[in-house]
Design an enzyme around this catalytic site. Structure first.
Site, PDB file in Angstrom:
ATOM      1  CG  HIS A 187       0.491   5.331   4.136  1.00  0.00           C
ATOM      2  ND1 HIS A 187      -0.344   5.172   5.219  1.00  0.00           N
ATOM      3  CD2 HIS A 187       1.306   4.249   4.137  1.00  0.00           C
ATOM      4  CE1 HIS A 187      -0.021   4.045   5.852  1.00  0.00           C
ATOM      5  NE2 HIS A 187       0.973   3.471   5.219  1.00  0.00           N
ATOM      6  CG  HIS A 206      -0.303  -0.157   2.522  1.00  0.00           C
ATOM      7  ND1 HIS A 206       0.085  -1.388   2.987  1.00  0.00           N
ATOM      8  CD2 HIS A 206       0.052   0.734   3.466  1.00  0.00           C
ATOM      9  CE1 HIS A 206       0.634  -1.258   4.176  1.00  0.00           C
ATOM     10  NE2 HIS A 206       0.642   0.025   4.499  1.00  0.00           N
TER      11      HIS A 206
HETATM   12  P1  5GP Z   1       1.609   0.582   7.446  1.00  0.00           P
HETATM   13  O1  5GP Z   1       2.004   0.775   8.888  1.00  0.00           O
HETATM   14  O2  5GP Z   1       1.600  -0.885   7.093  1.00  0.00           O
HETATM   15  O3  5GP Z   1       2.405   1.421   6.492  1.00  0.00           O
HETATM   16  O4  5GP Z   1       0.129   1.146   7.323  1.00  0.00           O
HETATM   17  C1  5GP Z   1      -1.010   0.389   7.529  1.00  0.00           C
HETATM   18  C2  5GP Z   1      -2.180   1.335   7.555  1.00  0.00           C
HETATM   19  O5  5GP Z   1      -3.366   0.571   7.424  1.00  0.00           O
HETATM   20  C3  5GP Z   1      -2.309   2.124   8.849  1.00  0.00           C
HETATM   21  O6  5GP Z   1      -2.247   3.528   8.552  1.00  0.00           O
HETATM   22  C4  5GP Z   1      -3.671   1.718   9.406  1.00  0.00           C
HETATM   23  O7  5GP Z   1      -4.373   2.791   9.990  1.00  0.00           O
HETATM   24  C5  5GP Z   1      -4.387   1.186   8.168  1.00  0.00           C
HETATM   25  N1  5GP Z   1      -5.387   0.165   8.448  1.00  0.00           N
HETATM   26  C6  5GP Z   1      -5.203  -0.953   9.205  1.00  0.00           C
HETATM   27  N2  5GP Z   1      -6.345  -1.678   9.241  1.00  0.00           N
HETATM   28  C7  5GP Z   1      -7.245  -1.015   8.473  1.00  0.00           C
HETATM   29  C8  5GP Z   1      -8.608  -1.277   8.115  1.00  0.00           C
HETATM   30  O8  5GP Z   1      -9.219  -2.259   8.516  1.00  0.00           O
HETATM   31  N3  5GP Z   1      -9.229  -0.377   7.299  1.00  0.00           N
HETATM   32  C9  5GP Z   1      -8.574   0.751   6.832  1.00  0.00           C
HETATM   33  N4  5GP Z   1      -9.269   1.578   6.046  1.00  0.00           N
HETATM   34  N5  5GP Z   1      -7.290   1.017   7.155  1.00  0.00           N
HETATM   35  C10 5GP Z   1      -6.637   0.158   7.959  1.00  0.00           C
END
Ligand code: 5GP
Ligand code: ZN
Length: 138
Positions: free
Chosen positions: A101, A99
């Site tokens: 952001h 993903h």
């Molecule tokens: P990472 O730390 O892997 O870069 O970011 C993961 C992101 O996924 C976090 O910003 C978190 O808030 C988001 N996230 C985790 N679970 C969910 C979910 O069930 N729905 C949505 N819309 N975002 C999620």
């Protein structure tokens, strides 16, 4: 059953606030409530991160990142975006489905979206010698 939360969102099994969607990618609101307008862009197919994502899928993801970013700046009153990505747990990746952001920015919003690093510890020439890519690596 696929226990990847973003696969389940991509398939529609778990609801999300869908900002944009096409055949192979999806953009939806991040539920973190940390920054207004925080959006995630994912491939619908499962890849852990950029390191195992094929180039075609990566292109599709980045195309969607650009489309959504243009929408934010051209239609929604934002002035810019920060793009963030963590690939692998060592980099802070918490959801193990690729993903990107998107953090929408406005002039003077005072968001701190750029990490403050402590300072490099190794000689830059030594680091360069270790990581530069030879022609055969390209
Ligand atoms: P990472 O730390 O892997 O870069 O970011 C993961 C992101 O996924 C976090 O910003 C978190 O808030 C988001 N996230 C985790 N679970 C969910 C979910 O069930 N729905 C949505 N819309 N975002 C999620
Ligand atoms: Zn997945």
């Amino acid at each position: 059953m696929n226990d990847c939360i973003f696969c389940r969102i991509a398939s529609g099994e778990i609801p999300c606030m869908r900002v944009y969607e096409d055949e192979s990618t999806l953009a939806f609101m991040d539920i973190a409530k940390d920054v207004d307008g925080h959006i995630l862009v994912i491939p619908k197919a499962h890849f852990k991160n950029i390191l195992d994502c094929d180039e075609e899928t990566l292109s599709a993801v980045m195309k969607t990142v650009k489309r959504v970013s243009e929408h934010l700046t051209e239609d929604c009153g934002y002035d810019g975006v920060n793009l963030l990505n963590a690939s692998n747990e060592s980099a802070g990746q918490s959801v193990l489905h690729f993903h990107v952001h998107i953090i929408p920015r406005k002039h003077g919003d005072q968001l701190d979206a750029w990490p403050k690093f402590d300072g490099a510890k190794q000689d830059i020439q030594d680091v360069f010698a270790g990581i530069r890519m030879r022609q055969r690596d390209v």
